[in-house]
Design a protein around this motif. Sequence first.
Motif, PDB file in Angstrom:
ATOM      1  N   ASN A 190       4.032 -59.740  14.467  1.00 24.08           N
ATOM      2  CA  ASN A 190       3.631 -59.058  15.695  1.00 24.08           C
ATOM      3  C   ASN A 190       3.515 -60.019  16.872  1.00 24.08           C
ATOM      4  O   ASN A 190       2.974 -59.662  17.914  1.00 24.08           O
ATOM      5  N   VAL A 191       4.015 -61.229  16.714  1.00 26.75           N
ATOM      6  CA  VAL A 191       3.998 -62.215  17.792  1.00 26.75           C
ATOM      7  C   VAL A 191       5.418 -62.426  18.303  1.00 26.75           C
ATOM      8  O   VAL A 191       6.325 -62.770  17.544  1.00 26.75           O
ATOM      9  N   ILE A 192       5.595 -62.184  19.590  1.00 27.54           N
ATOM     10  CA  ILE A 192       6.900 -62.288  20.252  1.00 27.54           C
ATOM     11  C   ILE A 192       6.804 -63.399  21.289  1.00 27.54           C
ATOM     12  O   ILE A 192       5.824 -63.476  22.026  1.00 27.54           O
ATOM     13  N   GLY A 193       7.817 -64.250  21.358  1.00 29.82           N
ATOM     14  CA  GLY A 193       7.795 -65.322  22.345  1.00 29.82           C
ATOM     15  C   GLY A 193       9.122 -66.034  22.395  1.00 29.82           C
ATOM     16  O   GLY A 193      10.069 -65.703  21.666  1.00 29.82           O
ATOM     17  N   LYS A 221      10.325 -59.914  28.710  1.00 27.14           N
ATOM     18  CA  LYS A 221       9.212 -59.401  27.893  1.00 27.14           C
ATOM     19  C   LYS A 221       9.456 -57.969  27.415  1.00 27.14           C
ATOM     20  O   LYS A 221       9.385 -57.706  26.202  1.00 27.14           O
ATOM     21  N   PRO A 222       9.725 -57.001  28.293  1.00 30.83           N
ATOM     22  CA  PRO A 222      10.001 -55.661  27.767  1.00 30.83           C
ATOM     23  C   PRO A 222      11.276 -55.605  26.933  1.00 30.83           C
ATOM     24  O   PRO A 222      11.377 -54.792  26.001  1.00 30.83           O
ATOM     25  N   GLU A 223      12.262 -56.462  27.251  1.00 30.40           N
ATOM     26  CA  GLU A 223      13.475 -56.484  26.448  1.00 30.40           C
ATOM     27  C   GLU A 223      13.166 -56.881  25.007  1.00 30.40           C
ATOM     28  O   GLU A 223      13.622 -56.241  24.051  1.00 30.40           O
ATOM     29  N   TYR A 224      12.388 -57.939  24.840  1.00 32.26           N
ATOM     30  CA  TYR A 224      11.986 -58.369  23.493  1.00 32.26           C
ATOM     31  C   TYR A 224      11.134 -57.307  22.808  1.00 32.26           C
ATOM     32  O   TYR A 224      11.291 -57.036  21.609  1.00 32.26           O
ATOM     33  N   PHE A 225      10.203 -56.731  23.566  1.00 33.95           N
ATOM     34  CA  PHE A 225       9.291 -55.763  22.958  1.00 33.95           C
ATOM     35  C   PHE A 225      10.042 -54.543  22.444  1.00 33.95           C
ATOM     36  O   PHE A 225       9.804 -54.066  21.329  1.00 33.95           O
ATOM     37  N   LEU A 226      10.964 -54.030  23.236  1.00 31.27           N
ATOM     38  CA  LEU A 226      11.751 -52.876  22.814  1.00 31.27           C
ATOM     39  C   LEU A 226      12.613 -53.218  21.607  1.00 31.27           C
ATOM     40  O   LEU A 226      12.729 -52.423  20.661  1.00 31.27           O
ATOM     41  N   ALA A 227      13.199 -54.418  21.622  1.00 32.58           N
ATOM     42  CA  ALA A 227      14.026 -54.833  20.489  1.00 32.58           C
ATOM     43  C   ALA A 227      13.208 -54.925  19.208  1.00 32.58           C
ATOM     44  O   ALA A 227      13.696 -54.589  18.126  1.00 32.58           O
ATOM     45  N   ARG A 228      11.951 -55.374  19.323  1.00 30.33           N
ATOM     46  CA  ARG A 228      11.106 -55.543  18.144  1.00 30.33           C
ATOM     47  C   ARG A 228      10.544 -54.220  17.634  1.00 30.33           C
ATOM     48  O   ARG A 228      10.478 -53.982  16.431  1.00 30.33           O
TER      49      ARG A 228
END
Length: 306
Positions: A190-193, A221-228
């Motif tokens: 649950n950690v994105i960076g 940030k939203p790109e990574y979040f949506l991908a995850r």
Amino acid sequence: MSRSPLGSWNDGAAKQAIVGFVTSAATEGAPGYVPPMDRVAVFDNDGTLWVEKPAPVQMPFVLGKLAARLQADPSLAAEQPYRAIVDGDEAYLRALNDQDPDAVTSMVKAVGSAWEGTTFGEFEAEAEQYLASWRHERFGVPYSGVVYQPMLELLDYLRTYGWRLFVCSGGGRDFMRVICEDTWGLPRENVIGSAPEFAYRGGVLVRQAALHGPVALGPGKPEYFLARTGRLPGFAAGNDDVDVELLDCARFALLIVHDDDVREYAYSDSAQRARATAERSGWTTVSVKNDWKAVLKERSYEEEPE
């Protein structure tokens, strides 16, 4: 002082807005109802979950590694960020501290090269060794002590109502994963960076110099979040300009405003656009000075002024 949910939050507009949103989101048939599968919340890290001044916790770890690499290979001084280290370029370091995308991108690329070929376990061992001796230069506490007590309570409060929690930061993903379980109670996934690519070599995974996707700042940030997650956030919290796009995607956006130079730091650098967007868009803003009874995790309630 009460240890009730959000007990270190003053009963002001920010707390009321949070409670109103979360309780409405959990009430089927209410205008603000959020189905359980869509209850995903995301938090920036530096300046949102823990203190980022005078420099983010990770910065000396990275600069120390780069300085050692520069000593071994002086020719690196011709490029950034090595040139800034040699010249003592305060403007570059300030831009890095303010999460300027160009400065952060050059730093992340250098970090990728510095740890290229390192195994997953080797990198974590270096980070753990560094964190074991790290102390905040003003407060004298370890990294766990510069976490914001009110934000830990907010994480717990959202969990109570079935929210799944994520961290999305421009900082190093693998560095944050070292502390995420003990500090935030979050699983590593649950950690994105910002992070390097990994490659399978001789039976082990090793870090590559190439970045895995864009730096996790601004639109990243939203790109990574949506991908995850496959979803946009229902709840998002941040504190500066590189969080604007993430907060703008959320149903409920929370902006931390650093205005307490007694218990923490007062600053607005790299947050002007975020504050203007918050006012224009009706985001909920949190004044550290006025909305938090306590600030740091390892300072007792009794030590904090009412």
